[in-house]
Design a protein around this motif. Structure first.
Motif, short mmCIF file in Angstrom:
data_model
loop_
_atom_site.label_atom_id
_atom_site.label_comp_id
_atom_site.label_asym_id
_atom_site.label_seq_id
_atom_site.Cartn_x
_atom_site.Cartn_y
_atom_site.Cartn_z
N GLU A 158 1.40 3.31 3.18
CA GLU A 158 2.17 2.68 4.25
C GLU A 158 3.65 2.51 3.88
OE1 GLU A 158 0.51 -1.06 5.41
OE2 GLU A 158 -1.55 -0.33 5.30
N ARG A 159 3.91 2.18 2.60
CA ARG A 159 5.27 1.78 2.23
C ARG A 159 5.82 2.51 1.01
NH1 ARG A 159 5.05 -4.63 1.90
NH2 ARG A 159 7.23 -4.26 1.36
N GLY A 160 5.08 3.48 0.50
CA GLY A 160 5.58 4.24 -0.63
C GLY A 160 5.38 3.53 -1.96
N LEU A 161 6.08 4.00 -2.99
CA LEU A 161 5.94 3.45 -4.32
C LEU A 161 6.61 2.08 -4.44
CD1 LEU A 161 6.70 6.66 -6.44
CD2 LEU A 161 4.46 5.64 -5.97
N LEU A 162 6.20 1.33 -5.44
CA LEU A 162 6.77 0.01 -5.67
C LEU A 162 8.25 0.13 -6.03
CD1 LEU A 162 3.96 -1.65 -7.85
CD2 LEU A 162 4.33 -1.84 -5.37
N ASP A 163 9.07 -0.73 -5.45
CA ASP A 163 10.49 -0.80 -5.78
C ASP A 163 10.64 -1.86 -6.87
OD1 ASP A 163 13.22 -1.03 -5.98
OD2 ASP A 163 13.57 -1.03 -3.81
N LEU A 164 10.48 -1.41 -8.11
CA LEU A 164 10.48 -2.35 -9.24
C LEU A 164 11.84 -3.00 -9.43
CD1 LEU A 164 8.35 -0.34 -11.82
CD2 LEU A 164 7.59 -2.09 -10.21
N ALA A 165 12.90 -2.23 -9.29
CA ALA A 165 14.25 -2.76 -9.50
C ALA A 165 14.55 -3.90 -8.52
CB ALA A 165 15.28 -1.65 -9.37
N ALA A 166 14.19 -3.70 -7.27
CA ALA A 166 14.45 -4.74 -6.27
C ALA A 166 13.62 -5.99 -6.55
CB ALA A 166 14.15 -4.20 -4.87
N PHE A 167 12.39 -5.80 -6.97
CA PHE A 167 11.52 -6.94 -7.24
C PHE A 167 11.98 -7.72 -8.47
CE2 PHE A 167 7.70 -8.69 -9.40
CZ PHE A 167 7.33 -9.62 -8.43
N LEU A 168 12.34 -7.01 -9.54
CA LEU A 168 12.72 -7.66 -10.79
C LEU A 168 14.09 -8.32 -10.70
CD1 LEU A 168 11.51 -4.91 -13.28
CD2 LEU A 168 10.43 -7.13 -12.89
N GLY A 169 15.04 -7.65 -10.03
CA GLY A 169 16.39 -8.16 -9.97
C GLY A 169 17.13 -7.94 -11.28
N PRO A 188 0.85 -1.19 0.00
CA PRO A 188 0.00 0.00 0.00
C PRO A 188 0.89 1.25 0.00
CG PRO A 188 -0.60 -1.54 1.77
CD PRO A 188 0.74 -1.95 1.25
N GLN A 189 0.59 2.17 -0.88
CA GLN A 189 1.46 3.35 -1.03
C GLN A 189 1.46 4.20 0.23
OE1 GLN A 189 0.73 5.59 -4.60
NE2 GLN A 189 1.99 7.31 -3.95
#
Length: 319
Positions: free
Chosen positions: A172-183, A169-170
Motif C-alpha cells: 500500500e505504501r512502499g518501503l519504510l521511510d527510516l530517515a523520516a521516522f528516526l529524524g 504495508p509495503q
C-alpha cells in the motif's frame, strides 16, 4: 534451527493456537500442572523442542507479568526446514512440547525515549518492550512494516496505542521511510529493531551517525561474515576439563570440543540463539556470531563456539 536439546527443558502444554495474520499463528503455553513459569524480561526468547526433535527459538510476546503462560508467534516459512510447518499444520491445543529458557540476548535498556522498528514477524520481541515502555511512561513510537496488511500480526493489539504506532504495508505504501521516522541523531534515545536482514542493514546505515550504543538489533538469520582471522589450525585449552583440543580449519570449536568428550549445549549452530555462550579465560576470540555488540566483542571475555574461532594460536575456555 536444529540442534541439541537445550538444558532445563520442561514440558509445556499448548493451551491455545490462534491465527494472528496470514501465515502467522500464536501459541499460548503453560505447565500441565498449572505451576508458575520462570520469569522473563522483554526481548527474551525460548527454545521450543517439537515432538519431531527439531528445536527452534521463538521470542516471547505475551504478558511478562503472567506467571503461568508464555505466548510466542510463529511465522510459516515455506523455505524452512520443517519446524514452522509442523507448528502450523500439526501442533494442536492439548499437545505437549519441550521448552528451554527463557534467555535474553536482546534486553531493553533503561531510557526515557525509544524508537521501535519492526519488519514482519520481527514485531514479536518488540511487543513486550512497547508494553513496558508504555507502563513506565517513556516516550516511544513504533514503525511497523510488512508485505501486506493481512500478513502483519498483532495489529489489533497495537491499535490500542493509537498514533504512537505507524503501520506501513509495503503493497500500500512502499518501503519504510527510516530517515523520516528516526529524524536527526540525538542523545538519550534507544532504537530497537527486529526483522529481515535487509531491514537490519538499512537500520545500521540509518543509525551510523547516531551516538554509540543507540541501535539494538535482533537477528533471526545469521549475519554474513567475512573470512576468519586465521586460516590455519589453533589449539583450545579446556581449563576445567584439563585437556587441549586441536581445531582444524574445517571443524568448528563446538564440534572439536564435543569430539574430545566435553559436552557444550547448543541449539542454532549459527551464532544467533546464544545457547552455547562460553567464557573465554585467555586468548583473543575471532567473533563470528550475530549476537554480541561491538563493545562486547572488544571485551573478549566470551564467545559462541558454534561459529566463532580464535585470533591466536591458543584459546583458553572455561570448560
Amino acid at each position: 534451527m536444529n540442534g541439541a536439546v537445550p538444558a532445563n527443558v520442561v514440558s509445556l502444554e499448548v493451551v491455545t493456537k490462534t491465527r494472528e495474520a496470514d501465515g502467522v499463528v500464536s501459541l499460548m503455553l503453560a505447565r500441565p500442572d498449572g505451576r508458575r513459569l520462570p520469569d522473563w524480561t522483554p526481548g527474551a526468547h525460548i527454545d521450543v523442542v517439537l515432538p519431531t526433535g527439531i528445536t527452534r527459538q521463538y521470542s516471547l510476546c505475551g504478558d511478562r507479568f503472567d506467571a503461568h503462560a508464555y505466548r510466542v508467534g510463529v511465522l510459516r516459512e515455506p523455505d524452512g526446514r520443517g519446524g514452522s510447518a509442523y507448528v502450523h499444520d500439526v501442533l494442536a491445543p492439548g499437545d505437549v512440547i519441550g521448552v528451554g529458557g527463557p534467555r535474553n540476548n536482546f534486553p531493553l535498556v533503561p531510557s526515557t525515549s525509544y524508537l521501535f522498528v519492526a519488519g514482519g514477524i520481527g514485531i514479536t520481541p518488540l511487543l513486550p518492550m512497547i508494553h513496558q515502555a508504555d507502563l513506565l511512561g517513556a516516550d516511544w513510537r513504533l514503525l511497523y512494516g510488512g508485505r501486506a496488511r493481512e500478513s502483519m500480526a498483532f495489529r489489533d493489539e497495537l491499535s490500542a496505542y493509537g498514533d504512537r504506532v505507524r503501520v506501513v504495508p509495503q503493497d500500500e505504501r512502499g518501503l519504510l521511510d527510516l530517515a523520516a521516522f528516526l529524524g536527526a541523531p540525538r542523545p538519550g534515545v534507544k532504537v530497537y529493531c527486529c526483522g529481515p536482514p535487509p531491514l537490519l542493514a538499512a537500520m545500521e546505515r540509518a543509525c551510523a551517525a547516531w551516538p554509540p550504543y543507540t541501535l539494538h538489533l535482533e537477528r533471526f538469520v545469521a549475519k554474513e561474515q567475512g573470512a576468519p582471522a586465521r586460516s590455519g589450525p589453533f589449539a583450545v585449552e579446556l581449563a576445567r576439563a584439563g585437556v587441549v583440543v586441536d581445531v582444524p580449519p574445517h571443524l568448528s570449536v563446538l564440534d572439536a570440543v564435543r569430539a574430545a568428550g566435553v559436552d557444550v549445549l547448543s541449539s542454532c549452530r549459527q551464532g544467533t540463539c546464544g545457547t552455547c555462550e562460553t567464557t573465554v579465560l585467555a586468548g583473543r576470540p575471532d567473533h563470528r556470531d550475530s549476537i554480541l555488540a561491538d563493545h562486547e566483542r572488544a571485551a573478549g571475555d566470551c564467545m559462541f563456539p558454534c561459529v566463532s574461532r580464535s585470533c591466536d594460536d591458543r584459546l583458553v575456555l572455561d570448560l
